[in-house]
Design a protein around this motif. Structure first.
Motif, PDB file in Angstrom:
ATOM      1  N   GLY A  93       0.842  -1.186   0.000  1.00 31.03           N
ATOM      2  CA  GLY A  93       0.000   0.000   0.000  1.00 31.03           C
ATOM      3  C   GLY A  93       0.880   1.239   0.000  1.00 31.03           C
ATOM      4  N   ALA A  94       0.268   2.387  -0.327  1.00 35.97           N
ATOM      5  CA  ALA A  94       0.992   3.647  -0.154  1.00 35.97           C
ATOM      6  C   ALA A  94       1.362   3.800   1.322  1.00 35.97           C
ATOM      7  CB  ALA A  94       0.138   4.816  -0.630  1.00 35.97           C
ATOM      8  N   ASP A  95       0.526   3.278   2.204  1.00 35.93           N
ATOM      9  CA  ASP A  95       0.831   3.298   3.645  1.00 35.93           C
ATOM     10  C   ASP A  95       2.192   2.671   3.936  1.00 35.93           C
ATOM     11  OD1 ASP A  95      -1.630   4.429   4.189  1.00 35.93           O
ATOM     12  OD2 ASP A  95      -2.533   2.583   4.950  1.00 35.93           O
ATOM     13  N   GLY A  96       2.478   1.558   3.268  1.00 36.68           N
ATOM     14  CA  GLY A  96       3.754   0.878   3.470  1.00 36.68           C
ATOM     15  C   GLY A  96       4.919   1.777   3.086  1.00 36.68           C
ATOM     16  N   ASN A 165      -6.259  16.443  -0.901  1.00 31.82           N
ATOM     17  CA  ASN A 165      -6.158  16.185   0.528  1.00 31.82           C
ATOM     18  C   ASN A 165      -7.306  15.310   1.034  1.00 31.82           C
ATOM     19  OD1 ASN A 165      -4.991  16.555   3.149  1.00 31.82           O
ATOM     20  ND2 ASN A 165      -6.663  17.979   3.633  1.00 31.82           N
ATOM     21  N   ASN A 166      -6.941  14.282   1.755  1.00 39.65           N
ATOM     22  CA  ASN A 166      -7.890  13.463   2.505  1.00 39.65           C
ATOM     23  C   ASN A 166      -7.858  13.978   3.933  1.00 39.65           C
ATOM     24  OD1 ASN A 166      -9.326  11.468   3.776  1.00 39.65           O
ATOM     25  ND2 ASN A 166      -7.963   9.799   3.227  1.00 39.65           N
ATOM     26  N   PRO A 167      -8.926  14.435   4.520  1.00 36.92           N
ATOM     27  CA  PRO A 167     -10.346  14.249   4.199  1.00 36.92           C
ATOM     28  C   PRO A 167     -11.055  15.444   3.557  1.00 36.92           C
ATOM     29  CG  PRO A 167     -10.189  15.042   6.427  1.00 36.92           C
ATOM     30  CD  PRO A 167      -8.790  15.045   5.857  1.00 36.92           C
ATOM     31  N   PHE A 192       4.619  14.031  -2.123  1.00 34.38           N
ATOM     32  CA  PHE A 192       3.280  14.296  -2.653  1.00 34.38           C
ATOM     33  C   PHE A 192       2.497  12.988  -2.600  1.00 34.38           C
ATOM     34  CE2 PHE A 192       5.861  17.606  -4.643  1.00 34.38           C
ATOM     35  CZ  PHE A 192       5.102  18.728  -4.347  1.00 34.38           C
ATOM     36  N   ASP A 193       1.487  12.953  -1.759  1.00 34.34           N
ATOM     37  CA  ASP A 193       0.644  11.753  -1.639  1.00 34.34           C
ATOM     38  C   ASP A 193      -0.544  11.945  -2.577  1.00 34.34           C
ATOM     39  OD1 ASP A 193      -1.145   9.753  -0.963  1.00 34.34           O
ATOM     40  OD2 ASP A 193      -0.846   9.976   1.209  1.00 34.34           O
ATOM     41  N   GLU A 194      -0.502  11.243  -3.696  1.00 37.07           N
ATOM     42  CA  GLU A 194      -1.532  11.396  -4.732  1.00 37.07           C
ATOM     43  C   GLU A 194      -2.407  10.139  -4.835  1.00 37.07           C
ATOM     44  OE1 GLU A 194       0.564  12.592  -8.294  1.00 37.07           O
ATOM     45  OE2 GLU A 194       1.197  14.492  -7.406  1.00 37.07           O
ATOM     46  N   ALA A 195      -2.890   9.678  -3.688  1.00 37.83           N
ATOM     47  CA  ALA A 195      -3.714   8.458  -3.651  1.00 37.83           C
ATOM     48  C   ALA A 195      -4.961   8.584  -4.526  1.00 37.83           C
ATOM     49  CB  ALA A 195      -4.111   8.145  -2.206  1.00 37.83           C
ATOM     50  N   TYR A 196      -5.438   9.828  -4.730  1.00 38.69           N
ATOM     51  CA  TYR A 196      -6.671  10.043  -5.513  1.00 38.69           C
ATOM     52  C   TYR A 196      -6.379  10.618  -6.891  1.00 38.69           C
ATOM     53  CZ  TYR A 196      -8.553   9.077  -0.998  1.00 38.69           C
ATOM     54  OH  TYR A 196      -8.833   8.451   0.191  1.00 38.69           O
ATOM     55  N   TYR A 197      -5.148  10.449  -7.344  1.00 39.01           N
ATOM     56  CA  TYR A 197      -4.720  11.086  -8.595  1.00 39.01           C
ATOM     57  C   TYR A 197      -5.698  10.856  -9.751  1.00 39.01           C
ATOM     58  CZ  TYR A 197      -2.332  12.162 -12.852  1.00 39.01           C
ATOM     59  OH  TYR A 197      -2.046  12.679 -14.075  1.00 39.01           O
ATOM     60  N   ARG A 223       1.435   6.932  -5.157  1.00 43.83           N
ATOM     61  CA  ARG A 223       0.154   6.585  -5.786  1.00 43.83           C
ATOM     62  C   ARG A 223      -0.278   5.221  -5.234  1.00 43.83           C
ATOM     63  NH1 ARG A 223       0.097   9.112 -11.285  1.00 43.83           N
ATOM     64  NH2 ARG A 223       0.765  11.245 -10.862  1.00 43.83           N
ATOM     65  N   THR A 224      -1.501   4.815  -5.555  1.00 41.85           N
ATOM     66  CA  THR A 224      -1.974   3.529  -5.026  1.00 41.85           C
ATOM     67  C   THR A 224      -2.957   2.854  -5.975  1.00 41.85           C
ATOM     68  OG1 THR A 224      -3.064   2.437  -3.170  1.00 41.85           O
ATOM     69  CG2 THR A 224      -3.855   4.641  -3.714  1.00 41.85           C
ATOM     70  N   PHE A 225      -3.042   1.543  -5.867  1.00 44.74           N
ATOM     71  CA  PHE A 225      -4.067   0.783  -6.583  1.00 44.74           C
ATOM     72  C   PHE A 225      -5.343   0.637  -5.740  1.00 44.74           C
ATOM     73  CE2 PHE A 225      -0.206  -0.880  -8.749  1.00 44.74           C
ATOM     74  CZ  PHE A 225      -0.580  -0.609 -10.062  1.00 44.74           C
ATOM     75  N   SER A 226      -5.344   1.200  -4.535  1.00 46.60           N
ATOM     76  CA  SER A 226      -6.454   0.959  -3.607  1.00 46.60           C
ATOM     77  C   SER A 226      -7.744   1.668  -3.988  1.00 46.60           C
ATOM     78  CB  SER A 226      -6.073   1.416  -2.196  1.00 46.60           C
ATOM     79  OG  SER A 226      -5.059   0.604  -1.677  1.00 46.60           O
ATOM     80  N   LYS A 227      -7.656   2.779  -4.696  1.00 48.26           N
ATOM     81  CA  LYS A 227      -8.845   3.604  -4.876  1.00 48.26           C
ATOM     82  C   LYS A 227      -9.435   3.372  -6.277  1.00 48.26           C
ATOM     83  CE  LYS A 227      -8.040   5.012  -0.693  1.00 48.26           C
ATOM     84  NZ  LYS A 227      -6.988   5.868  -0.195  1.00 48.26           N
ATOM     85  N   ALA A 228      -8.937   4.067  -7.300  1.00 51.25           N
ATOM     86  CA  ALA A 228      -9.573   3.983  -8.625  1.00 51.25           C
ATOM     87  C   ALA A 228      -9.469   2.587  -9.243  1.00 51.25           C
ATOM     88  CB  ALA A 228      -8.968   5.022  -9.564  1.00 51.25           C
ATOM     89  N   ILE A 234      -6.059  -5.824  -1.076  1.00 54.92           N
ATOM     90  CA  ILE A 234      -4.883  -6.685  -1.305  1.00 54.92           C
ATOM     91  C   ILE A 234      -3.570  -5.983  -1.016  1.00 54.92           C
ATOM     92  CG2 ILE A 234      -4.380  -6.339  -3.778  1.00 54.92           C
ATOM     93  CD1 ILE A 234      -4.652  -9.599  -3.745  1.00 54.92           C
ATOM     94  N   ARG A 235      -3.607  -4.644  -0.900  1.00 52.23           N
ATOM     95  CA  ARG A 235      -2.503  -3.817  -0.449  1.00 52.23           C
ATOM     96  C   ARG A 235      -1.355  -3.717  -1.445  1.00 52.23           C
ATOM     97  NH1 ARG A 235      -4.204  -0.947   1.379  1.00 52.23           N
ATOM     98  NH2 ARG A 235      -2.537  -0.220   2.722  1.00 52.23           N
ATOM     99  N   VAL A 236      -1.451  -2.791  -2.342  1.00 49.40           N
ATOM    100  CA  VAL A 236      -0.295  -2.472  -3.188  1.00 49.40           C
ATOM    101  C   VAL A 236      -0.356  -1.006  -3.615  1.00 49.40           C
ATOM    102  CG1 VAL A 236      -1.427  -3.547  -5.223  1.00 49.40           C
ATOM    103  CG2 VAL A 236       1.031  -3.097  -5.269  1.00 49.40           C
TER     104      VAL A 236
HETATM  105  C1  LIG Z   1      -6.196   5.674   0.956  1.00 48.27           C
HETATM  106  C2  LIG Z   1      -5.025   6.567   1.148  1.00 48.27           C
HETATM  107  C3  LIG Z   1      -3.731   6.069   1.214  1.00 48.27           C
HETATM  108  C4  LIG Z   1      -3.474   4.623   1.457  1.00 48.27           C
HETATM  109  O1  LIG Z   1      -3.345   3.909   0.355  1.00 48.27           O
HETATM  110  P1  LIG Z   1      -3.004   2.365   0.477  1.00 48.27           P
HETATM  111  O2  LIG Z   1      -2.297   2.148  -0.813  1.00 48.27           O
HETATM  112  O3  LIG Z   1      -4.299   1.649   0.575  1.00 48.27           O
HETATM  113  O4  LIG Z   1      -2.127   2.148   1.656  1.00 48.27           O
HETATM  114  C5  LIG Z   1      -2.659   6.942   1.276  1.00 48.27           C
HETATM  115  N1  LIG Z   1      -2.864   8.261   1.304  1.00 48.27           N
HETATM  116  C6  LIG Z   1      -4.089   8.785   1.261  1.00 48.27           C
HETATM  117  C7  LIG Z   1      -4.253  10.240   1.281  1.00 48.27           C
HETATM  118  C8  LIG Z   1      -5.207   7.957   1.210  1.00 48.27           C
HETATM  119  O5  LIG Z   1      -6.424   8.473   1.268  1.00 48.27           O
END
Ligand SMILES: *Cc1c(COP(=O)(O)O)cnc(C)c1O
Length: 367
Positions: A93-96, A165-167, A192-197, A223-228, A234-236
């Motif tokens: 995950g991006a968290d990792g 920005n989340n939230p 730059f955390d672009e989880a929602y890019y 970036r992350t595969f978790s959202k779009a 599965i965490r990547v």
């Molecule tokens: C959901 C989210 C993440 C986490 O993404 P994972 O890949 O699921 O760990 C990271 N940053 C922001 C801002 C998020 O909203």
């Protein structure tokens, strides 16, 4: 009997993270079925079918350890985003990756600049490393980049720019980011955390990966595969940065942080532009519907660049969140994000959105 063994002091600084309530838990608590979760920004369309098929096929190989380098996925990401393979990091995950960046770069002397009302994992892993958090206020519900630049000192190691920005769902524009980076000294890493890019992409949105391509040494893009792409379970996730900046992450990471199924799923999802485009289209449709309905109900909301909307429910926010839950609709209260009158509502399917609005309207008239 009291328990006398204390964790290291950084750990006691960590506020308890309250994730969105799981559907099963809420169903049990209220004795109801058919609960919907609009609390964790999960993809209401499901998962890329190509990723599901890849997981099915990879499942026969899980007696083997995964490739600790995620080399195949990293190479595919390098090709897709036109960077060198050494400029790519794949994480649990991006968290990792946020955790690995904190582990690699922070100690008790370090300062980390974050905004108030931003993603809580920056705080969690900074505290874990006993670093000092410096929080800047919001500006019109978005990050105040000038305040963040001013908060930088000789001790600053990391600045987390959650964009969008989340939230709050707000996005910074390319010109603001350009000006900010001119003010940031070279010893500071800007993440730059672009989880929602994928939801935010527009001509005004900054092309931060271009800084990495141009050889800027102190910029990281997550970036992350978790959202779009619908792969939250599965965490990547992945990131881009200069090769020397990313090298220490390989030293601190768990050897097999990204599991074998996750690597296969990420690789397949990356090829599934169609699923991603459908996710974004569904989200745009739901966003337009919810904007209209929130306006009709007289609810203030912050225009969003993501798959969630920050909405003001007023002084009785917690009461409303609880009642919605009893009626089978889970949303995320804003109090944990320093936004006590607000809730963060994930945009769902059309049916889920209608159910949210119907239930909310009923509760508002009862108030
Ligand atoms: C959901 C989210 C993440 C986490 O993404 P994972 O890949 O699921 O760990 C990271 N940053 C922001 C801002 C998020 O909203």
């Amino acid at each position: 009997m009291t328990f006398h063994i204390k964790p290291q002091p950084g750990v006691s600084q960590i506020p308890v993270y309250k994730p969105g309530r799981p559907i099963e838990e809420v169903q049990k608590q209220f004795g109801i079925t058919d609960v919907i979760k609009l609390a964790s920004n999960e993809n209401p369309l499901g998962t890329s079918p190509k990723a599901v098929e890849a997981i099915r096929q990879a499942a026969t190989q899980i007696n083997m350890y995964p490739d600790g380098k995620s080399a195949v996925l990293a190479a595919a990401l390098a090709r897709r985003f036109n960077v060198q393979p050494e400029q790519v990091a794949v994480g649990n995950g991006a968290d990792g990756l946020i955790m690995e960046l904190c582990m690699a770069y922070l100690d008790e002397q370090s300062e980390v600049v974050v905004s108030r009302s931003s993603f809580p994992m920056y705080d969690v892993f900074s505290h874990t490393m006993r670093a000092h958090l410096v929080k800047t206020p919001l500006k019109e519900y978005g990050l105040d980049l000038q305040a963040m630049a001013r908060a930088i000192t000789d001790r600053t190691k990391l600045v987390f720019v959650c964009n969008p920005n989340n939230p709050t769902g707000t996005a910074l524009r390319a010109a603001e980011v350009e000006a900010f980076l001119r003010d940031v000294p070279e010893h500071v890493i800007v993440i730059f955390d672009e989880a929602y890019y994928e939801y935010a992409a527009s001509p005004e949105f900054p092309d931060t990966i271009e800084y990495v391509r141009q050889g800027v040494q102190n910029v990281v893009v997550l970036r992350t595969f978790s959202k779009a792409y619908g792969l939250a379970g599965i965490r990547v996730g992945y990131g881009f940065g200069s090769a020397p900046l990313l090298a220490p992450l390989k030293l601190v990471k768990e050897p097999f942080a990204v599991n074998l199924l996750a690597q296969a799923a990420g690789l397949a999802a990356l090829e599934d532009d169609e699923f991603c485009a459908r996710s974004v289209a569904l989200n745009n449709e739901g966003k337009a519907y919810l904007y209209r309905e929130f306006e009709r109900l007289g609810l203030f909301y912050v225009p969003t660049h993501t798959n969630f909307i920050l909405t003001r429910l007023g002084p009785k926010m917690l009461w409303l969140v609880e009642r919605l839950m009893e009626h089978g609709v889970i949303i995320r209260p804003g109090d944990a994000y320093d936004l006590p009158e607000f809730a963060r509502i994930t945009i769902g399917t059309p049916e889920q959105n209608r159910r949210l609005v119907r239930t909310l309207e009923q509760l508002l008239t009862e108030m």
